[in-house]
Design an enzyme around this catalytic site. Sequence first.
Site, PDB file in Angstrom:
ATOM      1  N   ASP A 189       0.843  -1.193   0.000  1.00 25.27           N
ATOM      2  CA  ASP A 189       0.000   0.000   0.000  1.00 25.27           C
ATOM      3  C   ASP A 189       0.886   1.254   0.000  1.00 25.27           C
ATOM      4  O   ASP A 189       2.080   1.185   0.308  1.00 25.27           O
ATOM      5  CB  ASP A 189      -0.887  -0.046   1.256  1.00 25.27           C
ATOM      6  CG  ASP A 189      -1.664   1.225   1.481  1.00 25.27           C
ATOM      7  OD1 ASP A 189      -2.312   1.699   0.534  1.00 25.27           O
ATOM      8  OD2 ASP A 189      -1.606   1.760   2.608  1.00 25.27           O
TER       9      ASP A 189
ATOM     10  N   LYS B 290      -8.852  -4.530  -3.402  1.00 26.64           N
ATOM     11  CA  LYS B 290      -7.421  -4.816  -3.516  1.00 26.64           C
ATOM     12  C   LYS B 290      -7.172  -6.323  -3.501  1.00 26.64           C
ATOM     13  O   LYS B 290      -6.257  -6.818  -4.158  1.00 26.64           O
ATOM     14  CB  LYS B 290      -6.656  -4.146  -2.379  1.00 26.64           C
ATOM     15  CG  LYS B 290      -6.549  -2.635  -2.481  1.00 26.64           C
ATOM     16  CD  LYS B 290      -5.601  -2.095  -1.416  1.00 26.64           C
ATOM     17  CE  LYS B 290      -5.429  -0.597  -1.507  1.00 26.64           C
ATOM     18  NZ  LYS B 290      -4.417  -0.091  -0.553  1.00 26.64           N
TER      19      LYS B 290
ATOM     20  N   ASP C 103      -2.109  -0.730   6.001  1.00 22.34           N
ATOM     21  CA  ASP C 103      -2.412  -0.089   7.279  1.00 22.34           C
ATOM     22  C   ASP C 103      -3.888   0.190   7.527  1.00 22.34           C
ATOM     23  O   ASP C 103      -4.277   0.486   8.641  1.00 22.34           O
ATOM     24  CB  ASP C 103      -1.676   1.256   7.374  1.00 22.34           C
ATOM     25  CG  ASP C 103      -2.323   2.325   6.494  1.00 22.34           C
ATOM     26  OD1 ASP C 103      -2.431   2.108   5.268  1.00 22.34           O
ATOM     27  OD2 ASP C 103      -2.740   3.364   7.028  1.00 22.34           O
TER      28      ASP C 103
END
Length: 284
Positions: free
Chosen positions: A7, A211, A234
């Site tokens: 990410d 994702k 995160d």
Amino acid sequence: MKLIAIDLDGTLLSEDCSISQVNTEAIHEVQKQGNMIVISSGRSFHDTKQILQKAGIECPIISGNGAISFHTERIIQNFSLPVKVISEIMEILDETNFYYEIYTRNGILLKQDGRDLLKKEIKNMQERETGFPEEWAYGEIDIQYNQHGLLHVPHYQDIDFTHLEVYKLFVLSFDKCKLIKLRERVSGRKDISITSSGGTKLEIGHLDISKGNALKFMADYLGIPLEKTVAIGDNLNDLSMFDVAGMSIAMGNAVEEVKKNGTFITKKHDENGVAFALRKYILA
């Protein structure tokens, strides 16, 4: 060979939205060992590509929370929202006076009065909440307006979205109660996906994007088994990656739900947590 999906915000990026030299060097080390790095972000394709070019990193890209998958200079998969859905969601957002951005194949559409709308909301929040973090809020606005590929427009209403391939509507609000009500209002729809990369954000995309789905697609495209995939993130929009990856690594600054679902926890994003994780769990 492993496939490592990383990410950007709150993970690979520093506070100034750049990729540190330490993180860049660790990524290059992983690539030299024959592993594949893929950047998996909610950011736009144009923005993500520019950030990576500036850091000197070449790798596949998953952007828009999985709406666009890119490899070897071409888009290998993309999902866009139907125009009817875009119009219906926009009507709700305009009716409730939300700031929002429209992600298209040409770049991110941004209303010219958007910054003023957010400043007004900050002022309202200061009147309602003692100690509202004004400096932080203005920093959040700066992040949005420092993105690459911004296309400023007077308004959205007269734009023909038919050929623009809109793949995400990004909503930002410092009024969390208002944002929760919006999520409740649209969550019953069966024609969109809803996720978030932070407590002030709501991200609306095509029904089939996440994702996690994009990571599965990329792994299959590259011929890498899912058990040899790694996800580093995160926030809530990273959870779908954690669900499918063979190994998942939560940042030290990750929200609690992400930490609970991670195989490991690394250092914080401003402590080069990605480099630490790559060297401890991939390069070791």
